[in-house]
Write an enzyme that holds these catalytic residues in place. Structure first.
Site, PDB file in Angstrom:
ATOM      1  N   PHE A   1       0.829  -1.202   0.000  1.00 42.53           N
ATOM      2  CA  PHE A   1       0.000   0.000   0.000  1.00 42.53           C
ATOM      3  C   PHE A   1       0.867   1.257   0.000  1.00 42.53           C
ATOM      4  CE2 PHE A   1       0.652  -0.989   4.540  1.00 42.53           C
ATOM      5  CZ  PHE A   1       1.145   0.221   5.001  1.00 42.53           C
ATOM      6  N   ILE A   2       0.237   2.362  -0.364  1.00 46.83           N
ATOM      7  CA  ILE A   2       0.772   3.704  -0.180  1.00 46.83           C
ATOM      8  C   ILE A   2      -0.274   4.470   0.609  1.00 46.83           C
ATOM      9  CG2 ILE A   2       1.519   5.851  -1.296  1.00 46.83           C
ATOM     10  CD1 ILE A   2       2.090   4.106  -3.825  1.00 46.83           C
TER      11      ILE A   2
ATOM     12  N   HIS B   1       6.328  -6.921  12.304  1.00 42.69           N
ATOM     13  CA  HIS B   1       6.345  -6.144  11.058  1.00 42.69           C
ATOM     14  C   HIS B   1       5.003  -5.510  10.755  1.00 42.69           C
ATOM     15  CE1 HIS B   1       3.989  -9.255   9.175  1.00 42.69           C
ATOM     16  NE2 HIS B   1       4.256  -8.898   7.939  1.00 42.69           N
TER      17      HIS B   1
ATOM     18  N   GLY C   1      -0.444  -8.437  11.338  1.00 49.64           N
ATOM     19  CA  GLY C   1      -0.500  -9.872  11.086  1.00 49.64           C
ATOM     20  C   GLY C   1      -1.927 -10.319  10.798  1.00 49.64           C
TER      21      GLY C   1
END
Length: 398
Positions: A166-167, A327, A330
């Site tokens: 994504f951005i 990260h 999840g």
């Protein structure tokens, strides 16, 4: 001090510390972790709070091996990670209708399976051309099976991809505007990973593994040397891809406003990669698959989902976690399950207030398919400290 975590994984043959409870993880993922911990080359495994089932190796795992590495412990999107930058804009500068900015970003950065019609000029974007030049000079050294992919890889440089990539344009709690994005090494990284995984499975020392997908390369062998060469190249490609995309997004944002916009130094972090690190008196190969490095002072980005926001964090340097943190949020369910359980109306409701796609093509990315990001952050309070909480107002997905 986090009094709740870590906990030791029951039945693991090597040290496996978890920042999640076993009842939260699921039987298949737990077995996968035990399979990993049973490999004779594994020194230790660390499990992040965003853990979930993966291919071969579990997503949200940090695996320290002695003189060996498993390509599955990196994953097929080699070098996947995050990039973010704080801008001088504030919420008051944003227009009421954000669709125009979203359209500019989508015009600047190809999404999904698309690529640029011609390679992006790094120099015209004002980026240092030397890292990119080194990549293309060494392309002919990569696995012979990808040699016909150079043109495609060149045109995919500066493109997003699909899935959970994504951005976003986000606001922090002080109403400052951030740009963040999530992507990796595109098709070239996937091809390199899959080719080396196939090679590893055929090596004699991997014949009796509990899971063939966990096949490893051993130090001192030509197969390991070839994998490390291609892995390093793909990690650098992923980093350059994100830097190129961020520059394209910054230009699109500049073109959307009349005033001058300033940008801070970008934050960049891999979360699918290999690093040589030293623990317990040993030089080890540490794979992070769905985990970031969280050494003391390391800045990182931990995203939630397309409706719940993200966190900028600073590592606290926990050696117990092999200097690692999660990260992202999840996944709490597979993509197919999300499509079965939810509708486009659910997606629209859960992304209210976010300028984004709201169609069946991104239904499997709706917030309910992911774990609660606040709970994930709370579970690792001994691993990272929160620098900023970000809430997206624009989300671009493939």
């Amino acid at each position: 001090m986090n009094v709740e975590f870590p906990v030791e994984l029951s039945g693991a043959k090597s040290s496996t510390l978890m920042w999640a409870h076993e009842y939260e993880v699921g039987a298949q993922a737990l077995q996968q972790l035990r399979n990993i911990a049973a490999l004779p080359w594994v020194h230790g495994v660390r499990v992040m709070p965003d853990v979930h089932l993966g291919k071969g190796a579990t997503v949200g795992s940090v695996i320290a091996m002695y003189q060996a590495v498993s390509p599955a412990a990196v994953g097929v999107d080699i070098g996947c990670g995050m990039e973010g930058v704080l801008t001088s804009l504030t919420a008051a500068d944003l227009p009421d209708d954000l669709s125009g900015i979203r359209s500019r970003i989508e015009a600047a950065v190809p999404v999904g399976f698309r690529s640029h019609d011609e390679p992006v000029s790094i120099r015209r974007l004002g980026l240092d051309p030397r890292p990119s030049d080194r990549l293309w000079r060494s392309f002919n050294e990569l696995h012979k099976g990808v040699q016909q992919r150079e043109s495609k890889a060149h045109k995919q440089m500066g493109s997003l991809g699909s899935g959970n990539h994504f951005i976003e344009i986000c606001l922090d709690d002080d109403d400052r505007v951030w740009l963040i994005l999530h992507s990796g090494s595109r098709n070239i990284g996937k091809e390199l990973a899959e080719r080396h995984m196939s090679i590893a499975k055929e090596l004699p020392h991997n014949a009796d593994l509990p899971d063939r997908d966990l096949a490893v390369f051993l130090s001192g062998t030509p197969q390991m040397a070839a994998y490390r060469r291609d892995l390093t190249w793909a990690q650098q490609y992923a980093s350059q891809n994100r830097a190129t995309m961020l520059a394209l997004v910054m230009r699109a944002v500049r073109e959307s406003f009349a005033q001058e916009i300033r940008f801070d130094e970008p934050i960049s972090c891999h979360h699918n990669y290999v690093a040589e690190e030293h623990f317990d008196g040993l030089d080890l190969l540490v794979t992070r698959k769905g985990a970031i490095r969280a050494g003391a002072g390391d800045l990182g980005l931990i995203p939630g989902s397309m409706g719940t926001g993200s966190y900028v964090v600073r590592g606290l340097g926990s050696e117990r976690s092999f200097y690692s943190a999660s990260h992202g949020a999840g996944r709490r369910m597979s993509r197919n399950e999300a499509k079965r359980r939810f509708t486009v109306d659910d997606l629209i409701a859960q992304t209210a207030g976010v300028e984004s796609r709201k169609d069946a093509g991104v239904l499997d990315e709706l917030p309910a398919a992911y774990k609660n990001i606040e709970s994930v952050i709370a579970a690792q309070s001994d691993l990272v400290e929160v620098v900023a909480h970000l809430k997206q107002v624009i989300c671009v997905k493939g």
